[in-house]
Structure formats: structure tokens, C-alpha cells
Scaffold this motif. Structure first.
Motif, PDB file in Angstrom:
ATOM      1  N   UNK A  52       1.900  -2.213  15.586  1.00 32.83           N
ATOM      2  CA  UNK A  52       2.174  -1.780  14.209  1.00 32.83           C
ATOM      3  C   UNK A  52       2.009  -0.279  14.052  1.00 32.83           C
ATOM      4  N   UNK A  53       0.983   0.262  14.682  1.00 34.80           N
ATOM      5  CA  UNK A  53       0.726   1.697  14.592  1.00 34.80           C
ATOM      6  C   UNK A  53       1.936   2.505  15.079  1.00 34.80           C
ATOM      7  N   UNK A  54       2.558   2.046  16.175  1.00 42.35           N
ATOM      8  CA  UNK A  54       3.734   2.743  16.706  1.00 42.35           C
ATOM      9  C   UNK A  54       4.850   2.786  15.657  1.00 42.35           C
ATOM     10  N   UNK A  55       5.026   1.674  14.957  1.00 46.97           N
ATOM     11  CA  UNK A  55       6.118   1.549  13.983  1.00 46.97           C
ATOM     12  C   UNK A  55       5.846   2.327  12.702  1.00 46.97           C
ATOM     13  N   UNK A  56       4.602   2.251  12.210  1.00 50.08           N
ATOM     14  CA  UNK A  56       4.287   2.832  10.901  1.00 50.08           C
ATOM     15  C   UNK A  56       3.927   4.315  10.986  1.00 50.08           C
ATOM     16  N   UNK A  57       3.473   4.759  12.164  1.00 47.20           N
ATOM     17  CA  UNK A  57       3.059   6.167  12.293  1.00 47.20           C
ATOM     18  C   UNK A  57       4.088   7.029  13.012  1.00 47.20           C
TER      19      UNK A  57
ATOM     20  N   UNK B  85       5.994  -5.772   8.001  1.00 48.64           N
ATOM     21  CA  UNK B  85       6.558  -5.221   9.236  1.00 48.64           C
ATOM     22  C   UNK B  85       6.194  -6.114  10.426  1.00 48.64           C
ATOM     23  N   UNK B  86       4.955  -6.588  10.448  1.00 46.34           N
ATOM     24  CA  UNK B  86       4.526  -7.453  11.559  1.00 46.34           C
ATOM     25  C   UNK B  86       5.407  -8.701  11.642  1.00 46.34           C
TER      26      UNK B  86
ATOM     27  N   UNK C   8      -3.959 -10.196  14.016  1.00 43.11           N
ATOM     28  CA  UNK C   8      -4.753  -9.207  14.771  1.00 43.11           C
ATOM     29  C   UNK C   8      -4.160  -7.810  14.599  1.00 43.11           C
ATOM     30  N   UNK C   9      -2.833  -7.715  14.671  1.00 42.06           N
ATOM     31  CA  UNK C   9      -2.188  -6.410  14.513  1.00 42.06           C
ATOM     32  C   UNK C   9      -2.466  -5.820  13.126  1.00 42.06           C
ATOM     33  N   UNK C  10      -2.373  -6.655  12.087  1.00 43.08           N
ATOM     34  CA  UNK C  10      -2.628  -6.165  10.724  1.00 43.08           C
ATOM     35  C   UNK C  10      -4.090  -5.748  10.590  1.00 43.08           C
ATOM     36  N   UNK C  11      -4.998  -6.519  11.190  1.00 50.55           N
ATOM     37  CA  UNK C  11      -6.432  -6.154  11.154  1.00 50.55           C
ATOM     38  C   UNK C  11      -6.664  -4.811  11.823  1.00 50.55           C
ATOM     39  N   UNK C  12      -6.072  -4.619  13.004  1.00 47.31           N
ATOM     40  CA  UNK C  12      -6.239  -3.355  13.727  1.00 47.31           C
ATOM     41  C   UNK C  12      -5.704  -2.194  12.903  1.00 47.31           C
TER      42      UNK C  12
END
Length: 570
Positions: A487-492, A512-513, A529-533
Motif C-alpha cells: 500500500x505504501x508504494x501505491x499511496x506514497x 486501494x487494498x 495487515x497492509x491497512x494496519x501497516x
């Protein structure tokens, strides 16, 4: 394996990992920032076999955290670094006109004058020289303005902040997208690209480096990569890589922290950017689509390299500098996003980081290993060429010379014609022309691939509920074609949702996830897990930005978990 446009998806990564283990490469490049991605492209277009490995995501370090400018560096003229400025301006015109016209465009700036007479002569002479060194390619020439004319372009300027101004032009581009597209272009020419792969050691034959040992942070496991030459382009991590080779190195890189604020476009009434000197650095107020980027700071950073943190005092400093010029002050409530990055400056004699040279250096500390450090984003192509030249010299083979000055990045070929046809694209796709323009500036001629996805699945043509500036298809494409794994790759980095929304992308994250889950093979537990991270990452950044100084901000920021630890597939 290679699609026509250097597709970087989960299948390509799996195939690339298998290739890392089974081949000997002419060159392995460490670090997929702009210099590493550029070096992989340079080597691949000379006919060499190339592997590119990156411990996190493409551009996840310095190369996604710049001022988003391609520029010569007006302030280097004052340091009499004419050669550096001329070289950077030549690269600026190449990027704007040939290499990445879809990602880069000219942007006008005002340089406010505070004194009558001598300052106009001094600044005017400098900017005129800047125009001459740039060969007037790709951007209009400078113009002298009265106070009234300057305030018509920038009504938000305080009347007492200037007596007149000089307007000049530089270039702007989305650094993270550009770096990722350099990697895609390298892949198109045969490079094997693997993100989320950490170098843990070197292979050796006697004293010679013969490749690297890499840990796969997604699936677990180690791979030995055999290579005749290794190029280290890890920027601020240069000294860490030197430790792996026994601490022998002739490069010393100092990390200088720069932070930027992102505020909505309506908070500053202006049609041009602003550049002004401060006591310790340069203040930029840069138009960025529906936002402004306000930067930057310049301070030593000796803490965690993976998580440079903006502190409350950094943010206060930038607000204070900007508000000296603005008639309506910016407040903490106006800030949508904050990002901090580290410049990899060559260690100099001076204590002030802003005085350290942005020139780069290439060294070969041991046989088989070439290291490059220093430099600036705009001159990435020259740095990459110099690194590959040095590796080839070490290799003792005669390969063709660099051709990257005429290799457009993917999406650039035919872009001006497609831009002219944007109304037709809008009519055919059913998307508003403003959406088509947005997509063209981010994907260039690859826009056809996104429109094809929308045709197959019309729901992807809808805006994200949590970040309506972006379409759902951009997230799907980021995972299927652009190498995003988290997610970080996509949103940042594939998009800028994390710095362009007041909630830092929290509302968009679950949405997005779910959009990318089919591509990345995520289960419901993976999505959670991705949203939590991602949520924890945002919380850690917010906490660091509330801390008074670097030490406490770093302590707060390091609490953010790193999702790239093999846990997902273990």
C-alpha cells in the motif's frame, strides 16, 4: 519475459528472481533510486546484461522526496560552479524535450527583489547567465518585473516583501514516477529488476567482488547473484554498503535532511512559483497540480536512514520563512502533507551542509566494485553514465558508449501527438478531458494500457472515494504494471495520496487494498495487515511531526513497522 513497455508486475518479479539465481550478469546495480535505475538503463542500452536490486521500492529513498524540480541550481552560480550549472541545465532540457516530456514541464518562478538598484543588477546578471548556460532550450527566458507586475502574478505576496522581481523558468517532474519509469525502460531493454530485495553481503573470489548475496523480503530465501561488475548506487546508504565489503571505501557520503510541506492550491493566491533565500537554505513555493510544495530545510542527519523524520521545529521554520512573504499566513491547519528526504552529499571540508558540493564522484575501492556518490537528481543520467563507464573500464571490455541522451523513457514516444489528441481520447473513453490530461501527464502514451483496463472493467474508471483526484485504475495499474507490492508504494510513490490528502491517505487505504488484491494475490488477512501497516506508518509520521526536534522525531518515527519482511508469504 519483456513486454513492449517494460511491464513490472508480480509475474515479472518472480521471473526476475529466478533469473538472478541462474545467470551471470555483466553488471549488477544496487539501489533503484534515480541513479541506480539510470545506471541499469545505461548499461542495458549498451548491450550489457544487467540486474537491478532494491531493498524497498523504486525511488523509496531520496528519489521520491525531492523538490520535484529539474533545475540547474541558481544558487550554484553564486558558488561559481558554472560547469555544474551548465551540465544540469543541459540535462534539464533533455528531460523536458526528449527523455520525459510526459512527466516534466516548465514552471515559472518569481525571485523577489528586496533592494533597489544593485540587487536587480546582481540577480538579473545571474539569471541572464542561467538562461545563457541553459542554451534557452525548452523554457522561456527571464523577465524583469515591477512590484505591481510581480504581485499581479503572485497576489498573495506581502507588499513590503519586495520592490520588484525577476521571473524565470525551471523544470518540474514527479520524481518517484520518473525513477520507476526509468526502471521500466531498463527492463524494456533487457534489465532484470527486483524490488524488495536486500543486499546482505558480497560474493568474493580472492580480493575481487564477483556479485552480491540478496535476501528476498517478500517470499523469504536468499539468492547469490553472480556479476562481473557491481555498481553501488545506494545514495545515503553508501557507507553501509562499504562496511559489507570490509569498510574499504574512498567515498564518504553525508546525509543532509530536507523537508517539504504540501498545502492546497487555494491557500496561496498565485499563478507562479516563488524562490527566496533564507538564512540557512533556499525557500521554494512550488505549484504542484492542485497543491503547493513549500520547502526546504538543510540540516545534518545522523539517525535512521530509512526513516528521515520531519520535526515540529522543521515545520515551524518553513511556515515562518514562507509567512515572511505571504500576506495571509499559512498555519499548521493548512498542511495536507509533510515529507522528509536525505540528500547524499559528498563529505566536504565545510561544516555547513548547504555549502557541500552537489558534484558527484565515482570510485573503485576493490576490484569488481564501482561506487558512485553525491550529485543531484537533475544530473542522474550523467552520474549513471560515469558509473557504467568506470565499471566497463574495470572490466576491460570495449562496449559502446552511452546512448541514454536519446533513449526516451517509456510513455514519452509520441507524447506530443497524443496530447494534441486528448479530446478524441476523452470522447472515445467517456472520461472527462481533465481526467485524460491528468493521466497523460502521469503515463504518457501508456495511457492506452489504462484505458484498456477501464474498457474491460468500467468500475476502474471511477474516482477513488478517499482521494478523488485519482482514478481506481491508477491503483490497479500500479500493482499490475509498475512494480508496487505494498500500500505504501501505491499511496506514497505511484500516486501522491499520502501527501495530497489531509488524512494522509487513511480513507483511501482499505479501498486501494481491495482494488489491488486480485493482482497481488492478497487474502482478506493480507488486506487487513497492509491497512494496519499503512495506518501505523501514518501514525508514526504524525507523531514525529509533533516532536520538538530530530532526536525525538526519529524515536517516534522508527516505531513504524516495515511490511517488507517476508511475513506476508512466510
Amino acid at each position: 519475459m519483456h513486454s513492449t513497455h517494460g511491464e513490472l508486475g508480480p509475474r515479472q518479479r518472480a521471473e526476475a528472481l529466478a533469473q538472478l539465481a541462474s545467470r551471470e550478469f555483466d553488471v549488477v546495480v544496487l539501489g533503484a533510486g534515480v541513479v541506480g535505475a539510470g545506471a541499469a538503463l545505461d548499461a542495458a542500452t549498451r548491450g550489457l546484461s544487467v540486474a537491478l536490486v532494491e531493498q524497498r521500492d523504486y525511488a523509496s529513498g531520496t528519489s521520491s522526496r525531492s523538490s520535484k524540480l529539474v533545475h540547474g541550481g541558481l544558487r550554484y552560480l553564486e558558488q561559481l560552479e558554472f560547469g555544474l550549472v551548465r551540465e544540469a541545465l543541459r540535462e534539464r532540457s533533455l528531460i523536458l524535450n526528449t527523455l520525459a516530456p510526459h512527466l516534466a514541464r516548465p514552471v515559472p518562478f518569481l525571485y523577489p527583489l528586496r533592494h533597489r538598484g544593485w540587487e536587480r543588477l546582481y540577480v538579473g546578471a545571474g539569471v541572464a547567465l542561467y538562461d545563457v548556460l541553459g542554451g534557452r532550450h525548452g523554457v522561456p527566458t527571464h523577465k524583469h518585473l515591477s512590484r505591481g507586475a510581480a504581485r499581479r502574478l503572485f497576489p498573495a505576496l506581502r507588499k513590503d516583501a519586495l520592490v520588484g522581481a525577476v521571473r524565470y523558468y525551471d523544470g518540474q517532474l514527479d520524481d518517484a514516477r520518473h525513477t520507476m519509469m526509468l526502471a521500466r525502460t531498463a527492463q524494456q531493454y533487457g534489465a532484470v529488476c527486483v524490488p524488495s530485495a536486500r543486499v546482505t553481503g558480497f560474493r568474493r573470489e580472492g580480493d575481487r567482488v564477483t556479485g552480491v548475496v540478496v535476501s528476498d523480503l517478500e517470499g523469504g530465501g536468499q539468492v547469490e547473484v553472480k556479476a562481473k561488475q557491481t555498481i553501488n548506487a545506494t545514495g545515503v546508504w553508501t557507507d553501509d554498503i562499504q562496511q559489507l565489503v570490509g569498510g574499504r571505501g574512498q567515498l564518504s557520503v553525508r546525509a543532509s535532511k530536507g523537508i517539504h510541506l504540501v498545502v492546497p492550491r487555494d491557500r496561496i493566491n498565485a499563478t507562479v512559483g516563488l524562490i527566496s533565500r533564507t538564512a540557512t537554505s533556499v525557500l521554494f513555493v512550488i505549484p504542484w497540480e492542485d497543491h503547493w510544495i513549500v520547502g526546504t530545510t538543510d540540516s545534518d542527519w545522523n539517525l535512521d536512514l530509512a526513516h528521515p523524520a520531519a520535526s515540529r521545529s522543521d515545520i515551524d521554520y518553513l511556515l515562518e520563512q514562507a509567512n515572511r512573504l505571504l500576506s495571509t499566513p499559512l498555519t499548521h491547519e493548512d498542511i495536507q502533507g509533510v515529507y522528509a528526504g536525505l540528500r547524499p552529499l559528498l563529505q566536504g571540508e565545510s561544516d555547513a551542509t548547504s555549502q557541500l558540493s552537489r558534484e558527484h564522484a565515482v570510485v573503485t575501492p576493490v576490484a569488481g566494485l564501482t561506487m558512485i556518490g553525491g550529485g543531484k537528481y537533475t544530473t542522474y543520467r550523467v552520474m549513471a553514465k560515469d558509473a557504467v563507464d568506470a565499471a566497463l573500464h574495470s572490466l576491460g571490455v570495449a562496449a559502446p558508449s552511452s546512448v541514454t541522451d536519446r533513449i526516451p523513457v517509456v510513455g514519452a514516444e509520441g507524447f506530443p501527438a497524443l496530447w494534441n489528441a486528448r479530446q478524441r481520447l476523452a470522447d472515445e473513453s467517456g472520461l472527462h478531458i481533465a481526467r485524460i490530461e491528468h493521466l497523460l501527464h502521469r503515463y504518457g502514451t501508456l495511457v492506452h494500457e489504462l484505458l484498456q483496463l477501464v474498457a474491460e472493467e468500467p468500475g476502474l474508471g471511477e474516482p477513488l472515494a478517499g482521494a478523488p483526484e485519482y482514478l481506481r485504475v491508477e491503483m490497479r495499474y500500479g500493482a499490475s504494471h509498475e512494480g508496487a507490492l505494498h500500500l505504501d508504494d501505491l499511496l506514497a510513490r505511484r500516486t501522491r495520496v499520502s501527501i495530497e490528502t489531509f488524512d494522509r491517505g487513511l480513507a483511501a487505504a482499505p479501498e486501494v487494498a481491495r482494488i489491488v488484491a486480485p493482482v497481488l494475490g492478497w487474502t482478506d488477512q493480507d488486506i487487513d495487515r497492509e491497512v494496519e501497516h499503512y495506518t501505523a506508518r501514518v501514525a508514526a509520521e504524525r507523531e514525529s511531526q509533533a516532536q520538538p526536534d530530530d532526536q525525538t522525531a526519529d524515536a517516534a518515527r522508527v516505531g513504524a513497522p516495515d511490511v517488507r519482511m517476508g511475513a506476508k508469504r512466510a
